[in-house]
Write a protein that holds these residues in place. Sequence first.
Motif, PDB file in Angstrom:
ATOM      1  N   ARG A  97      11.445 -15.108   7.576  1.00  0.00           N
ATOM      2  CA  ARG A  97      10.129 -15.246   6.966  1.00  0.00           C
ATOM      3  C   ARG A  97      10.087 -16.549   6.185  1.00  0.00           C
ATOM      4  O   ARG A  97      11.008 -16.887   5.451  1.00  0.00           O
ATOM      5  CB  ARG A  97       9.857 -14.070   6.019  1.00  0.00           C
ATOM      6  CG  ARG A  97       8.508 -14.151   5.317  1.00  0.00           C
ATOM      7  CD  ARG A  97       8.342 -13.035   4.317  1.00  0.00           C
ATOM      8  NE  ARG A  97       9.279 -13.158   3.204  1.00  0.00           N
ATOM      9  CZ  ARG A  97       9.209 -12.453   2.082  1.00  0.00           C
ATOM     10  NH1 ARG A  97       8.266 -11.532   1.953  1.00  0.00           N
ATOM     11  NH2 ARG A  97      10.087 -12.622   1.114  1.00  0.00           N
ATOM     12  N   TYR A  98       9.012 -17.292   6.365  1.00  0.00           N
ATOM     13  CA  TYR A  98       8.809 -18.541   5.648  1.00  0.00           C
ATOM     14  C   TYR A  98       7.484 -18.477   4.905  1.00  0.00           C
ATOM     15  O   TYR A  98       6.431 -18.348   5.521  1.00  0.00           O
ATOM     16  CB  TYR A  98       8.791 -19.730   6.617  1.00  0.00           C
ATOM     17  CG  TYR A  98      10.123 -20.032   7.259  1.00  0.00           C
ATOM     18  CD1 TYR A  98      10.974 -20.997   6.726  1.00  0.00           C
ATOM     19  CD2 TYR A  98      10.540 -19.351   8.399  1.00  0.00           C
ATOM     20  CE1 TYR A  98      12.195 -21.287   7.319  1.00  0.00           C
ATOM     21  CE2 TYR A  98      11.755 -19.627   8.998  1.00  0.00           C
ATOM     22  CZ  TYR A  98      12.578 -20.596   8.449  1.00  0.00           C
ATOM     23  OH  TYR A  98      13.788 -20.869   9.033  1.00  0.00           O
ATOM     24  N   ARG A  99       7.562 -18.571   3.591  1.00  0.00           N
ATOM     25  CA  ARG A  99       6.347 -18.605   2.758  1.00  0.00           C
ATOM     26  C   ARG A  99       6.167 -20.053   2.323  1.00  0.00           C
ATOM     27  O   ARG A  99       6.910 -20.557   1.494  1.00  0.00           O
ATOM     28  CB  ARG A  99       6.493 -17.668   1.569  1.00  0.00           C
ATOM     29  CG  ARG A  99       6.666 -16.193   1.972  1.00  0.00           C
ATOM     30  CD  ARG A  99       7.132 -15.353   0.802  1.00  0.00           C
ATOM     31  NE  ARG A  99       8.425 -15.836   0.316  1.00  0.00           N
ATOM     32  CZ  ARG A  99       8.987 -15.434  -0.825  1.00  0.00           C
ATOM     33  NH1 ARG A  99       8.366 -14.556  -1.597  1.00  0.00           N
ATOM     34  NH2 ARG A  99      10.158 -15.914  -1.197  1.00  0.00           N
ATOM     35  N   MET A 100       5.190 -20.711   2.925  1.00  0.00           N
ATOM     36  CA  MET A 100       5.023 -22.148   2.780  1.00  0.00           C
ATOM     37  C   MET A 100       3.799 -22.453   1.929  1.00  0.00           C
ATOM     38  O   MET A 100       2.709 -21.932   2.171  1.00  0.00           O
ATOM     39  CB  MET A 100       4.852 -22.796   4.155  1.00  0.00           C
ATOM     40  CG  MET A 100       5.892 -22.376   5.193  1.00  0.00           C
ATOM     41  SD  MET A 100       7.544 -23.021   4.840  1.00  0.00           S
ATOM     42  CE  MET A 100       7.302 -24.758   5.188  1.00  0.00           C
ATOM     43  N   PRO A 120      10.067 -18.905  16.928  1.00  0.00           N
ATOM     44  CA  PRO A 120       8.845 -18.181  17.288  1.00  0.00           C
ATOM     45  C   PRO A 120       8.797 -16.741  16.784  1.00  0.00           C
ATOM     46  O   PRO A 120       7.712 -16.161  16.682  1.00  0.00           O
ATOM     47  CB  PRO A 120       8.843 -18.239  18.819  1.00  0.00           C
ATOM     48  CG  PRO A 120      10.268 -18.504  19.200  1.00  0.00           C
ATOM     49  CD  PRO A 120      10.822 -19.348  18.110  1.00  0.00           C
ATOM     50  N   ASP A 121       9.942 -16.166  16.461  1.00  0.00           N
ATOM     51  CA  ASP A 121       9.963 -14.776  15.984  1.00  0.00           C
ATOM     52  C   ASP A 121       9.830 -14.679  14.456  1.00  0.00           C
ATOM     53  O   ASP A 121       9.763 -13.568  13.917  1.00  0.00           O
ATOM     54  CB  ASP A 121      11.258 -14.085  16.423  1.00  0.00           C
ATOM     55  CG  ASP A 121      11.359 -13.958  17.938  1.00  0.00           C
ATOM     56  OD1 ASP A 121      10.299 -13.859  18.581  1.00  0.00           O
ATOM     57  OD2 ASP A 121      12.481 -13.979  18.453  1.00  0.00           O
ATOM     58  N   SER A 122       9.811 -15.799  13.783  1.00  0.00           N
ATOM     59  CA  SER A 122       9.722 -15.777  12.325  1.00  0.00           C
ATOM     60  C   SER A 122       8.270 -15.562  11.874  1.00  0.00           C
ATOM     61  O   SER A 122       7.328 -15.978  12.555  1.00  0.00           O
ATOM     62  CB  SER A 122      10.243 -17.087  11.729  1.00  0.00           C
ATOM     63  OG  SER A 122      11.615 -17.236  11.998  1.00  0.00           O
ATOM     64  N   GLN A 123       8.126 -14.930  10.715  1.00  0.00           N
ATOM     65  CA  GLN A 123       6.814 -14.763  10.109  1.00  0.00           C
ATOM     66  C   GLN A 123       6.569 -15.944   9.172  1.00  0.00           C
ATOM     67  O   GLN A 123       7.406 -16.268   8.339  1.00  0.00           O
ATOM     68  CB  GLN A 123       6.739 -13.456   9.329  1.00  0.00           C
ATOM     69  CG  GLN A 123       6.878 -12.215  10.186  1.00  0.00           C
ATOM     70  CD  GLN A 123       6.803 -10.944   9.351  1.00  0.00           C
ATOM     71  OE1 GLN A 123       6.750 -10.996   8.132  1.00  0.00           O
ATOM     72  NE2 GLN A 123       6.783  -9.806  10.016  1.00  0.00           N
ATOM     73  N   ILE A 124       5.412 -16.577   9.313  1.00  0.00           N
ATOM     74  CA  ILE A 124       5.061 -17.727   8.485  1.00  0.00           C
ATOM     75  C   ILE A 124       3.752 -17.437   7.764  1.00  0.00           C
ATOM     76  O   ILE A 124       2.758 -17.075   8.398  1.00  0.00           O
ATOM     77  CB  ILE A 124       4.931 -19.010   9.322  1.00  0.00           C
ATOM     78  CG1 ILE A 124       6.253 -19.323  10.031  1.00  0.00           C
ATOM     79  CG2 ILE A 124       4.506 -20.185   8.450  1.00  0.00           C
ATOM     80  CD1 ILE A 124       6.178 -20.500  10.980  1.00  0.00           C
ATOM     81  N   SER A 125       3.776 -17.583   6.454  1.00  0.00           N
ATOM     82  CA  SER A 125       2.549 -17.440   5.670  1.00  0.00           C
ATOM     83  C   SER A 125       2.354 -18.726   4.867  1.00  0.00           C
ATOM     84  O   SER A 125       3.307 -19.463   4.599  1.00  0.00           O
ATOM     85  CB  SER A 125       2.623 -16.233   4.732  1.00  0.00           C
ATOM     86  OG  SER A 125       3.700 -16.361   3.818  1.00  0.00           O
ATOM     87  N   THR A 126       1.108 -19.007   4.499  1.00  0.00           N
ATOM     88  CA  THR A 126       0.798 -20.253   3.805  1.00  0.00           C
ATOM     89  C   THR A 126      -0.012 -19.984   2.544  1.00  0.00           C
ATOM     90  O   THR A 126      -0.715 -18.980   2.436  1.00  0.00           O
ATOM     91  CB  THR A 126       0.005 -21.216   4.706  1.00  0.00           C
ATOM     92  OG1 THR A 126      -1.230 -20.591   5.086  1.00  0.00           O
ATOM     93  CG2 THR A 126       0.806 -21.568   5.947  1.00  0.00           C
ATOM     94  N   TYR A 127       0.110 -20.920   1.610  1.00  0.00           N
ATOM     95  CA  TYR A 127      -0.688 -20.878   0.386  1.00  0.00           C
ATOM     96  C   TYR A 127      -1.092 -22.303   0.059  1.00  0.00           C
ATOM     97  O   TYR A 127      -0.254 -23.215   0.051  1.00  0.00           O
ATOM     98  CB  TYR A 127       0.117 -20.287  -0.773  1.00  0.00           C
ATOM     99  CG  TYR A 127      -0.673 -20.178  -2.061  1.00  0.00           C
ATOM    100  CD1 TYR A 127      -1.494 -19.076  -2.291  1.00  0.00           C
ATOM    101  CD2 TYR A 127      -0.603 -21.177  -3.029  1.00  0.00           C
ATOM    102  CE1 TYR A 127      -2.231 -18.972  -3.467  1.00  0.00           C
ATOM    103  CE2 TYR A 127      -1.341 -21.077  -4.201  1.00  0.00           C
ATOM    104  CZ  TYR A 127      -2.152 -19.975  -4.410  1.00  0.00           C
ATOM    105  OH  TYR A 127      -2.890 -19.882  -5.564  1.00  0.00           O
TER     106      TYR A 127
END
Length: 324
Positions: A97-100, A120-127
Amino acid sequence: MNLELRHLKVVCAIAETGSVTKAASQLGLAQPALTAQLQRIERTLGGPLFDRDRRGARPTALGELVLSRARVLLPAMKGLQDEALRLAAGGTSRMSRYRMGAIGGPVFAHLLHRLSAAQPDSQISTYASYSVDELATMAFNGKLDFVQVGVCGDALPSADFGLVWDTIAVDAVCVLMPEDHPQAKGTEVDLAELAAEQWSAAPGDGCFETCFAAACARAGFAPRRVLETDVRACIDMVELGVAIGLCQPTFRPPAGLATRPLKGAPLRWRLILGWHPDSPAARSAPKVLELARDAYQEVISRNEDYVAWTQDHPNLGGTHLAAA
């Protein structure tokens, strides 16, 4: 009562929300139960942690001390738990998981694209935020893994955030103007020739406006005014002739507008990537930094005039950093 990590989470939640009621809602607790828990914590620590009135809850000196320790201990413990889970699952160091967080811009978009392709299997969220301080605080508190921001010249965000910062690229600040503007005919613009102009730029909480005023003073004038607004409004003002814009060379202007670097690079903009050294993200930082630098090279290559201009300015751009 012995102080536990869950008690530190309570103190942080109250400080972040500024209210016991809001903190209770955030933590999924009843307000009376959280109040009673806070009182037990305060008795254990020997004094009140917050001054509470109708305006909310504000940390006391003792509260600030506890918060300063909690903001180090909680991310460190979270990192320990995450690493232990990875080791138990087979020892992989890849993040799932990457919280960017970012102020925005094309480099961030291309970084996300490359990160998605690499994992491609990682979860990515942005703020998104215009505030470097807000993004850095969120990374410090373990709410973001990486933050990509920009700072003026050689400046860096405050060391109080406890983050590691590394440079993606350093660029000359450019001017956004109509293609038929008299100063848009060359490959660069002399700042002194723009003394009569009004300016527009995106907002921020750094020193850019002060540095811009200083650069104008060195060029022999005081800027009329800098109108801070969102990128779309900046473009509209330039198109309408209300102002000329200050931008990065990675910005892709719409039809009818052009970007030109300022002669002699009196203003520079540094794109940086930040992360907490004790967080799980630290182990992935070299790879994410590499992806960010590759993203920059991909974006800046679209501005062929600027890339050619940097041949005479070897300390600008990102090639020398990527090769280091």
